[in-house]
Write a protein that holds these residues in place. Structure first.
Motif, PDB file in Angstrom:
ATOM      1  N   LEU A  76       0.829  -1.205   0.000  1.00  0.00           N
ATOM      2  CA  LEU A  76       0.000   0.000   0.000  1.00  0.00           C
ATOM      3  C   LEU A  76       0.867   1.261   0.000  1.00  0.00           C
ATOM      4  CD1 LEU A  76      -2.690   1.495   0.251  1.00  0.00           C
ATOM      5  CD2 LEU A  76      -2.569   1.126   2.724  1.00  0.00           C
ATOM      6  N   LEU A  77       1.875   1.304   0.852  1.00  0.00           N
ATOM      7  CA  LEU A  77       2.714   2.500   0.932  1.00  0.00           C
ATOM      8  C   LEU A  77       3.491   2.734  -0.367  1.00  0.00           C
ATOM      9  CD1 LEU A  77       4.126   2.316   4.576  1.00  0.00           C
ATOM     10  CD2 LEU A  77       2.093   3.510   3.715  1.00  0.00           C
ATOM     11  N   GLU A 137       3.593  11.509   2.079  1.00  0.00           N
ATOM     12  CA  GLU A 137       4.791  11.301   2.876  1.00  0.00           C
ATOM     13  C   GLU A 137       4.447  10.442   4.079  1.00  0.00           C
ATOM     14  OE1 GLU A 137       7.308  15.351   1.949  1.00  0.00           O
ATOM     15  OE2 GLU A 137       5.861  15.398   3.606  1.00  0.00           O
ATOM     16  N   ILE A 138       5.397   9.634   4.533  1.00  0.00           N
ATOM     17  CA  ILE A 138       5.146   8.680   5.612  1.00  0.00           C
ATOM     18  C   ILE A 138       5.923   9.114   6.853  1.00  0.00           C
ATOM     19  CG2 ILE A 138       5.191   6.265   6.296  1.00  0.00           C
ATOM     20  CD1 ILE A 138       3.389   6.984   3.844  1.00  0.00           C
ATOM     21  N   ALA A 188       0.370   8.848   7.304  1.00  0.00           N
ATOM     22  CA  ALA A 188       0.725   9.461   6.025  1.00  0.00           C
ATOM     23  C   ALA A 188       0.156  10.865   5.946  1.00  0.00           C
ATOM     24  CB  ALA A 188       0.201   8.614   4.861  1.00  0.00           C
ATOM     25  N   SER A 189       0.864  11.773   5.296  1.00  0.00           N
ATOM     26  CA  SER A 189       0.367  13.123   5.063  1.00  0.00           C
ATOM     27  C   SER A 189       0.350  13.411   3.570  1.00  0.00           C
ATOM     28  CB  SER A 189       1.229  14.153   5.797  1.00  0.00           C
ATOM     29  OG  SER A 189       2.587  14.028   5.434  1.00  0.00           O
ATOM     30  N   GLU A 200       8.107  15.662  11.350  1.00  0.00           N
ATOM     31  CA  GLU A 200       9.093  15.225  10.374  1.00  0.00           C
ATOM     32  C   GLU A 200       8.696  13.861   9.825  1.00  0.00           C
ATOM     33  OE1 GLU A 200      12.882  15.375  12.371  1.00  0.00           O
ATOM     34  OE2 GLU A 200      13.299  17.308  11.433  1.00  0.00           O
ATOM     35  N   VAL A 201       8.969  13.646   8.558  1.00  0.00           N
ATOM     36  CA  VAL A 201       8.575  12.417   7.870  1.00  0.00           C
ATOM     37  C   VAL A 201       9.814  11.694   7.376  1.00  0.00           C
ATOM     38  CG1 VAL A 201       6.363  13.413   7.181  1.00  0.00           C
ATOM     39  CG2 VAL A 201       8.339  13.643   5.661  1.00  0.00           C
ATOM     40  N   PHE A 202       9.632  10.449   6.935  1.00  0.00           N
ATOM     41  CA  PHE A 202      10.746   9.697   6.370  1.00  0.00           C
ATOM     42  C   PHE A 202      11.311  10.448   5.159  1.00  0.00           C
ATOM     43  CE2 PHE A 202       8.669   5.373   7.652  1.00  0.00           C
ATOM     44  CZ  PHE A 202       8.951   5.644   8.984  1.00  0.00           C
TER      45      PHE A 202
END
Length: 479
Positions: free
Chosen positions: A234-235, A243-244, A264-265, A307-309
């Protein structure tokens, strides 16, 4: 205060099962249950041994007429897999397991039951306290940390055991005697998370739920979905416009994960929801005959964007989770037995690292070694460190076995039908004991239980009574 299992038989077995269900005993947290067993043995004036790994051996002399009979080792493990449903409020470090009786079965309320292998502990205590069960000299061995690496069995000092007949009570199918199993171990991937500032305005929590799950050694061949693998797929679909920030799934590496979650954003909420709906349809279609209850829930989160990956880290993680094997990898078609498999059972973030924990199994050492080499290469290709740990030996099916034949004969006498004798893909501690004591003659069996390693785990009361009576009859024959 009345007991939940009061009035059910076998009375003393179920009494002790309820007692130990009050004691927290997740793998790695066994000191309390280990000390309980030691104190219990001392209260019964039985000789007892406890080692630094929390393994316990309780000794009892043979009953009159059995003083010189061969010593029997009765064995099970004290720890349990601790899984719960997401909406269940339960602290495994402090709360007792809440038992529920439904007709002939004992369940837990939203958590694993711990009949694997608490029922063996309960049977052994009932036998030890009895003064009217004929039996040879007994050494009751209760090991620690079976579920996450068998480190208890690995470190048992063989000199504390004089018995050369082993009855392992850690199997789950009535009328089945196990006389061989696969070896295996743990392969863990780990990488420090690289993050960047998030740029999208809306944040969503995505949950894959409703999977059947199960024991990675018992149900691995049943085509059940793995929530961590589904989330990876899915990701991968969402990565171009979302973004994850977070991903997690499963709670035990040897349990097929039933749930996985991600945060997720995105600025394209409609596309996010559309992709989630489409993937839910895809998964439900692919698993229509083996895991039809798959659902994907999506909920907007009001928290500010964190902050995201980083793009590179997300890419590396998705390559790892989508390429790491899951399910049977090799099958012996002559006996219809899985002889190699892998289960990526846990994905979690811990101390700034993302970790993927796998339970790998194999009946053939060369296949095991080759698989480990492949996983090292996968780690190198994706930038993840690879740890290989807690590998345990297989248990080769013996050409001749006194105790295996005796058990089958007693079963036929008791029930009038032939028992099934088999080797299995799941791991058992017998391999360690036979490796330490080559002349050990072993067999494994137990009462009927289902859905172990999941919150749906349940134990048959009537089967428990029959199996307990069978154990007593077997002991009576060893003279």
């Amino acid at each position: 205060m009345s007991r939940i299992l009061e009035g059910y038989r076998p009375e003393r077995v179920l009494y002790y099962f309820e007692e130990i269900s009050k004691i927290p005993r997740c793998s790695g947290n066994e000191k309390q249950i280990s000390d309980y067993l030691v104190d219990w043995a001392k209260s019964k004036n039985l000789e007892v041994y406890q080692d630094e790994y929390h393994n316990v051996v309780i000794y009892k002399k043979g009953t009159p007429g059995y003083e010189n009979s061969p010593t029997v080792v009765l064995q099970g493990h004290m720890d349990m897999v601790c899984e719960k449903n997401e909406d269940t409020v339960h602290d495994f470090d402090n709360d007792p397991i809440k038992l529920v009786v439904k007709e002939d079965h004992i369940h837990a309320d939203g958590t694993t039951l711990g009949a694997d292998n608490g029922i063996a502990v309960a049977m052994n205590l009932a036998i030890l306290e009895s003064d009217d069960i004929p039996h040879p000299p007994l050494e009751v061995l209760i090991t620690s940390d079976e579920e996450t690496g068998m480190t208890g069995a690995m470190n048992v000092d063989p000199s504390v055991l004089k018995g050369r007949i082993l009855l392992n009570l850690d199997s789950e199918g009535e009328g089945i005697f196990t006389a061989g199993c696969a070896g295996g171990g743990r392969i863990n991937f780990s990488s420090k998370i690289d993050r960047k500032e998030g740029k999208y305005s809306k944040k969503y929590r995505i949950g894959i739920k409703g999977l059947v799950g199960g024991h990675s050694g018992v149900e691995i061949h049943l085509d059940r979905a793995n929530a961590n693998k589904l989330m990876g797929r899915l990701l991968f679909k969402l990565r171009e416009f979302a973004e994850i920030e977070d991903v997690q799934g499963g709670s035990a590496d040897n349990a097929i994960p039933r749930e996985a979650f991600a945060v997720a954003s995105t600025d394209d909420s409609d596309k996010l929801k559309s992709e989630v709906e489409e993937m839910e349809k895809t998964f439900r279609n692919e698993y229509a005959f083996s895991d039809a209850g798959i659902v994907i829930e999506i909920q907007e989160v009001e928290e500010s964007i964190c902050e995201v990956f980083s793009d590179d880290f997300l890419d590396r993680y998705l390559k790892l989770i989508n390429l790491v094997p899951y399910g049977p990898l090799k099958i012996n078609r002559d006996i219809d037995l899985v002889i190699q498999s892998n289960n990526p059972g846990v994905v979690k973030i811990e101390d700034g690292f993302l970790k993927v924990k796998c339970a790998a199994r194999s009946s053939i050492a060369t296949l095991r070694d080759d698989f480990c080499d492949q996983m090292v290469q996968l780690g190198e290709a994706t930038g993840f460190e690879v740890e290989k740990r807690a590998f345990y030996p297989g248990w080769e099916y013996a050409k001749e076995s006194y105790i295996r034949d005796l058990c089958a004969d007693v079963f036929k006498e008791e029930f009038g039908t032939e028992a099934k004798v088999e080797a299995i893909h799941a791991g058992l501690e017998c391999g360690f004991f036979i490796e330490k004591i080559p002349e050990m003659d072993a067999v494994s069996f137990g009462p009927e239980m289902h859905d172990i390693h999941t919150p749906d785990e349940h134990l048959s009361i009537s089967s428990t009574e029959r199996t307990y009576n069978l154990v007593k009859s077997i002991l009576k024959k060893i003279k």
